[in-house]
Design a protein around this motif. Structure first.
Motif, short mmCIF file in Angstrom:
data_model
loop_
_atom_site.label_atom_id
_atom_site.label_comp_id
_atom_site.label_asym_id
_atom_site.label_seq_id
_atom_site.Cartn_x
_atom_site.Cartn_y
_atom_site.Cartn_z
N SER A 1 0.81 -1.41 0.00
CA SER A 1 -0.11 -0.10 -0.07
C SER A 1 0.99 1.30 -0.04
O SER A 1 0.52 2.18 -0.88
N ASP B 1 -5.81 -0.95 -4.95
CA ASP B 1 -5.35 -1.76 -3.60
C ASP B 1 -6.23 -2.40 -3.13
O ASP B 1 -7.29 -2.20 -2.24
N GLU B 2 -6.00 -3.78 -3.33
CA GLU B 2 -6.89 -4.89 -2.89
C GLU B 2 -8.08 -4.81 -3.34
O GLU B 2 -9.27 -4.75 -2.44
MG LIG Z 1 -2.16 -2.67 2.18
#
Ligand SMILES: [Mg+2]
Ligand SMILES: Nc1ncnc2c1ncn2[C@@H]1O[C@H](COP(=O)(O)OP(=O)(O)OP(=O)(O)O)[C@@H](O)[C@H]1O
Lengths: 238, 408
Positions: A47, A169-170
């Protein structure tokens, strides 16, 4: 030189006395139009790296150029304009604005980019909603949608202004695996049409294994950077 | 447009919180309007009562009177012919309802047992009654031209002399020639005005009888009563112009220069009103600030998202300012409407109030409709809301994007 060029990037978080060295010298080059998956254990700095590439956060050492721009020297205002113009984000928690309808959520980046013509905005937004299969939900509010539908809206919002870089991000962490796969596929398909560069961070092993290019982070360093052969396999990642 | 739309939906999104802020502002503004209207109604009531209980709107004297009449009263009185011309001039102005002449002096009033110094006013009974319409005859009857020897005594004066209606008294004064003179008078009535001090010493008699006592044809004053107090400035301008043209040799003094009591009351209540405004605005500041601080906290992730997409800090600040401002203006406008409705209802109820200080009479509760207070309170609340929202809005804009995005 690549579309994204990162040299010896360091980032340290300070928590009072203690410090977390989240990135310890990351170097990376990404070409325009590449679709890159980022993996690695929790806390490895995925991240953090995405935030810096996305111009959301500053770093301590190193150099980074995004779309030909040395973002370290830009001020907040210039960075905001840069993000609005060149980058689209998809988040783990969808992050739609709850008081805006689906249509208005997708329209927002166009407003930020100063698109004055309501007619042009409408056709762009409707085109994107059609592409994500939610044109019929244009007037709905986010809380009236399922998780998968929300993430589709988020994808439409992230791509409506044709950004040169899509960062996710994810994006599937809050979705079941079937829905997640469809979401990833949608992102890849739509960004291919637009020719955007894509960076997706995920814990999904299958995605990483099938990625065109896969980067594994560990303890703030790149452990593996594997580009697929013509078959599109990155078994080397593992 | 977008700002207003988003602000409005956010206000509606948290109905209970918004309602609470709205009610705080609403009740504050309603309070300001009711108190301001009450004060204003008292000003108006007191003003009209002061004007009608003795001063009239405008008092006209011979030039030099104010500076000199105490040393040499008779020389600065208006002779008969001058007074007639003044009356004619005044009465030709359409705003002048009527005029009345007065002869003023002090005298000794008494009988075999008691005597008291009295401030005596000789008047035209017919017209003076109108100027003294806020003056109540509590016993007996008003002065009457047909009964030239009849007099009215202030309540306190009558008590001091221990006399009642119908009693005979004699009045002793020095004539304009410096000779002591006396006339017999009959107590025709007893009165109460708005000021007890005045009632303790005042006495009224008919003008011819007073002129006979002083052996003169002159008067001190020609008093004018207007149809509306607001017309005073226009009337004064007209009197100034024409008296100069006619070389009338007069000076004048407006009621508010005489009514120092009125001015003091106005100053006092203006102070109260200011204080109450301050208290209420402090409450409004905290109400709005509290609401906006909670709102900003709660929308941290949203702020992070907006900033990530490329919204400037200024855009975030503007969004929250718009929201705070709309909440405040909406609350204030509702407060004004509630204030007007309550003003109407309270006036309709005709609640009796106790006598104000220095007065002997109660009065019905009145609240005035004062548009400048309505507009002023909306404006003040709007400014205050901007100020109270600025701090949380700036905090929102200054948040780190990454931290804001992590916030759940
Ligand atoms: Mg992360
Ligand atoms: N704002 C912050 N303050 C302090 N430490 C932080 C902050 N953000 C990240 N870290 C630390 O930096 C390191 C890297 O965090 P990062 O969020 O980049 O990991 P990640 O690879 O994304 O993990 P995950 O897979 O769990 O999302 C971690 O040790 C984390 O605790």
């Amino acid at each position: 030189m690549g579309f994204i060029q990162i040299n010896e990037l360091h980032k340290t978080y300070w928590l009072g006395e203690s410090q977390v060295h989240a990135l310890r010298g990351v170097s990376l080059a990404v070409n325009e139009g590449e679709r890159l998956f980022l993996g690695g254990p929790s806390g490895s700095g995925k991240s953090t790296l995405l935030h810096i590439i996305g111009c959301l956060d500053r770093f301590d050492q190193g150099r980074i150029v995004v779309a030909g721009r040395d973002v370290a020297s830009a001020d907040d205002r210039a960075l905001a304009d840069f993000r609005a113009r060149y980058i689209g984000f998809v988040f783990q928690n969808f992050n739609l604005l709850p008081v805006l309808t689906v249509f208005e959520n997708v329209e927002y980046p166009l407003l930020l980019n100063g698109e004055k013509s309501a007619k042009k905005r409408r056709s762009r937004v409707e085109g994107m909603l059609e592409a994500v299969g939610l044109l019929g939900h244009a007037k709905h509010y986010p809380n009236e949608l399922s998780g998968g539908q929300r993430q589709r809206v988020a994808i439409a919002r992230a791509l409506v202004h044709h950004p040169r870089l899509l960062i996710a991000d994810e994006p599937t962490a809050n979705l079941d695996s079937t829905t997640g796969e469809a979401i990833i596929q949608l992102m890849l398909d739509l960004s291919r049409e637009q020719g955007s560069t894509v960076i997706i961070c995920t814990h999904n092993r299958e995605l990483l294994e099938n990625a065109e290019r896969c980067i594994l982070l560990r303890d703030g360093k790149i452990e593996n950077d594997a580009t697929a052969g013509t078959q599109g396999r990155t078994a080397a990642c593992f | 447009m977008f700002l207003i739309k988003v602000a409005w939906r956010n206000i509606l999104r948290h109905k209970r919180r918004s309602l609470f802020a709205l009610l705080t502002i609403l009740s504050g503004v309603t309070g300001i309007i009711l108190f301001g209207g009450f004060v204003e109604a008292n000003y108006i009531g007191l003003r009209e009562s002061v004007i009608r209980s003795q001063y009239g709107h405008l008092q006209i004297h011979r030039a030099g009177y104010e500076a000199n009449h105490r040393q040499d009263p008779d020389r600065y009185r208006m002779p008969l012919e001058q007074a007639e011309r003044v009356k004619a001039l005044l009465e030709s102005n359409p705003h002048v309802q009527m005029t009345s002449r007065r002869l003023e002096f002090t005298a000794l009033l008494g009988n075999e047992k008691n005597s008291q110094a009295a401030i005596v006013r000789g008047v035209d009974p017919e017209t003076e009654t109108l100027i003294n319409s806020a003056l109540t005859i509590i016993d007996g009857t008003d002065l009457d031209e047909e009964e030239p020897e009849g007099v009215l005594l202030g309540e306190g004066l009558a008590q001091a002399l221990n006399v009642k209606v119908g009693d005979q008294l004699s009045l002793l004064a020095s004539t304009v020639n410096g000779v002591m003179n006396a006339v017999d008078v009959t107590v025709q009535g007893i009165f109460q005005s708005f000021a007890k001090e005045y009632d303790d010493a005042a006495m009224m008699m008919t003008l011819p009888h007073a002129q006979q006592l002083l052996n003169t044809q002159s008067v001190d004053t020609v008093v004018a009563l207007l149809d509306e107090t607001m017309a005073l400035d226009a009337v004064v301008a007209d009197v100034a112009d024409r008296s100069r043209a006619q070389d009338l040799g007069i000076e004048w003094i407006e009621w508010h220069k005489l009514a120092t009591f009125y001015q003091k009351v106005v100053d006092l209540y203006d102070g109260f009103f200011l204080f109450i405004n301050l208290v209420i605005y402090v409450v409004v500041v905290f109400g709005v600030a509290n609401t906006m601080i909670v709102t900003v906290m709660e929308r941290t992730a949203e702020i992070g998202t907006l900033r990530a997409m490329g919204t400037h800090r200024g855009g975030i600040v503007r969004q929250f300012l718009t929201e705070g401002l709309m909440l405040a203006v909406f609350g204030a406008v509702l407060g004004v409407l509630a204030g007007i409705a309550l003003t109407y209802s309270l006036n309709a109820l005709e609640i009796m109030m106790p006598p104000p200080p220095g007065s002997s009479k109660g009065y019905p509760l009145r609240i005035a409709y004062v548009p400048w207070i309505w507009a002023g309170s909306v404006g003040a609340v709007a400014l205050i809301a901007l100020f109270a929202t600025l701090v949380p809005a700036m905090q929102a804009a200054r948040k780190s994007i990454v931290d804001a995005l992590r916030y759940v």
